[in-house]
Scaffold this motif. Structure first.
Motif, short mmCIF file in Angstrom:
data_model
loop_
_atom_site.label_atom_id
_atom_site.label_comp_id
_atom_site.label_asym_id
_atom_site.label_seq_id
_atom_site.Cartn_x
_atom_site.Cartn_y
_atom_site.Cartn_z
N ASN A 71 0.79 -1.05 -0.12
CA ASN A 71 0.16 0.13 0.12
C ASN A 71 0.76 1.32 0.06
O ASN A 71 0.71 2.22 -0.48
N ARG A 72 2.11 1.30 0.75
CA ARG A 72 3.13 2.79 1.11
C ARG A 72 3.28 2.39 -0.71
O ARG A 72 3.60 3.82 -1.01
N LEU A 73 4.11 1.56 -0.72
CA LEU A 73 4.84 1.82 -2.34
C LEU A 73 3.44 2.19 -3.02
O LEU A 73 4.24 3.05 -4.18
N TRP A 74 2.71 1.84 -3.21
CA TRP A 74 1.48 2.06 -3.82
C TRP A 74 1.83 3.94 -4.14
O TRP A 74 1.38 4.04 -5.52
N GLU A 75 0.84 4.02 -3.48
CA GLU A 75 0.80 5.47 -3.16
C GLU A 75 1.93 6.46 -3.56
O GLU A 75 2.17 7.45 -4.84
N PHE A 76 3.57 5.67 -3.65
CA PHE A 76 4.41 6.63 -4.96
C PHE A 76 4.43 6.02 -6.19
O PHE A 76 4.82 6.22 -7.21
N TRP A 77 4.01 4.68 -6.53
CA TRP A 77 4.70 4.00 -7.88
C TRP A 77 3.46 4.13 -8.63
O TRP A 77 3.30 3.53 -10.06
N ALA A 78 2.70 4.26 -8.64
CA ALA A 78 1.09 3.69 -9.33
C ALA A 78 1.03 4.02 -10.37
O ALA A 78 0.18 3.88 -11.73
N ARG A 79 1.48 5.30 -10.49
CA ARG A 79 0.99 6.00 -11.96
C ARG A 79 2.52 6.27 -13.09
O ARG A 79 2.59 6.59 -14.15
N ASP A 80 3.85 5.24 -12.14
CA ASP A 80 4.56 5.39 -12.61
C ASP A 80 4.57 3.93 -13.77
O ASP A 80 4.70 3.07 -12.96
N LYS A 81 4.63 4.18 -15.14
CA LYS A 81 5.58 3.00 -15.89
C LYS A 81 6.18 2.17 -15.53
O LYS A 81 6.54 1.44 -17.08
N SER A 82 7.59 2.82 -15.77
CA SER A 82 8.74 2.46 -15.54
C SER A 82 9.13 1.50 -14.20
O SER A 82 9.85 0.88 -13.90
N LYS A 83 8.08 0.81 -13.25
CA LYS A 83 8.27 0.42 -11.92
C LYS A 83 7.47 -0.99 -12.28
O LYS A 83 6.20 -0.61 -12.72
N THR A 84 8.01 -1.92 -11.80
CA THR A 84 7.68 -3.23 -11.01
C THR A 84 7.73 -3.87 -10.13
O THR A 84 8.18 -3.05 -8.88
N ILE A 85 6.14 -4.00 -9.32
CA ILE A 85 6.03 -4.77 -7.78
C ILE A 85 6.24 -5.86 -8.30
O ILE A 85 4.98 -6.03 -8.67
N VAL A 86 6.57 -6.89 -7.48
CA VAL A 86 6.31 -8.31 -7.78
C VAL A 86 5.64 -8.37 -5.56
O VAL A 86 6.47 -8.39 -4.80
N ASN A 87 4.88 -9.32 -5.52
CA ASN A 87 3.91 -9.53 -4.49
C ASN A 87 4.03 -11.27 -4.26
O ASN A 87 3.59 -11.65 -5.36
N ILE A 88 5.25 -12.06 -3.56
CA ILE A 88 5.21 -13.02 -3.48
C ILE A 88 3.98 -13.81 -2.30
O ILE A 88 4.03 -13.23 -1.05
N SER A 89 3.03 -14.07 -2.80
CA SER A 89 1.98 -15.10 -2.52
C SER A 89 1.80 -15.98 -2.21
O SER A 89 2.84 -16.58 -1.88
N SER A 90 1.09 -17.72 -1.74
CA SER A 90 0.98 -18.54 -1.67
C SER A 90 -0.37 -18.80 -2.09
O SER A 90 -0.94 -18.50 -1.74
N LEU A 91 -0.66 -20.15 -3.24
CA LEU A 91 -1.60 -20.93 -3.08
C LEU A 91 -2.68 -21.32 -1.93
O LEU A 91 -3.76 -21.89 -1.58
N SER A 92 -1.43 -20.82 -0.68
CA SER A 92 -2.48 -21.56 0.83
C SER A 92 -3.41 -20.51 0.71
O SER A 92 -4.28 -20.24 1.60
#
Length: 179
Positions: A71-92
């Motif tokens: 959420n915090r990173l999204w505030e800064f990067w949401a409109r920046d097409k040069s950025k990538t966020i990778v979230n490691i979740s789980s099938l659990s």
């Protein structure tokens, strides 16, 4: 490419570090080098912004800390097409897959849910990759009887997704060994 990685000393995080550091500059955040994602999420995000990283890999798990960092990173990067966020979740995150009652499954479900809410907000430009590994050989799965992936197998697929051209997004990547 500059990459920030939380949790780089074991499991998928270590395997990601081993693979990605061969071609990219990586800054790491984990307890082993003085960062606690639970109490220092703001510091981690701010240092990632200060270092102008291109990719943030939200890997280290501690309850809802991953959601807070996202959420915090999204505030800064949401409109920046040069950025990538990778979230490691789980099938659990899916009911009945892990049998885990510790809250881990619920926290991973919250991370995935929040990531998809953000991904489908209008006018966003930041690329988001959500990874859902099944059982992976690690300290967390010691004693579990299941067909498991290795951390390097997962890391190879995640690295591939990160290295795709910026205009290609894998919104959800689920990984498991079926047999």
């Amino acid at each position: 490419m500059k990459i920030a990685l939380t949790g780089h000393t074991s499991g998928i995080g270590k395997a990601l570090f081993d693979i990605l550091s061969q071609e990219h500059e990586i800054v790491c955040f984990s307890r082993s080098n003085g960062y606690d994602i639970d109490t220092q999420a703001e510091r981690i995000v701010q240092e990632s912004l200060d270092w102008d990283v291109d990719v943030f890999i939200n890997n280290a798990y501690f309850e809802l800390a991953q959601v807070n960092i996202l959420n915090r990173l999204w505030e800064f990067w949401a409109r920046d097409k040069s950025k990538t966020i990778v979230n490691i979740s789980s099938l659990s995150k899916y009911p009945g897959i892990s049998g885990n009652t510790s809250g881990y499954s619920a926290h991973k479900a919250a991370l995935s849910h929040q990531a998809f809410l953000l991904m489908f907000k209008g006018n966003r430009k930041c690329r988001m990759i959500n990874v859902n590994p099944g059982f992976v050989e690690s300290k967390m799965t010691e004693g579990v009887t299941a067909n498991m992936l290795t951390a390097p197998e997962c890391a190879e697929q995640i690295a591939h997704a990160i290295n795709l051209p910026q205009h290609i997004e894998i919104g959800e990547l689920s990984l498991w060994r079926p047999y």
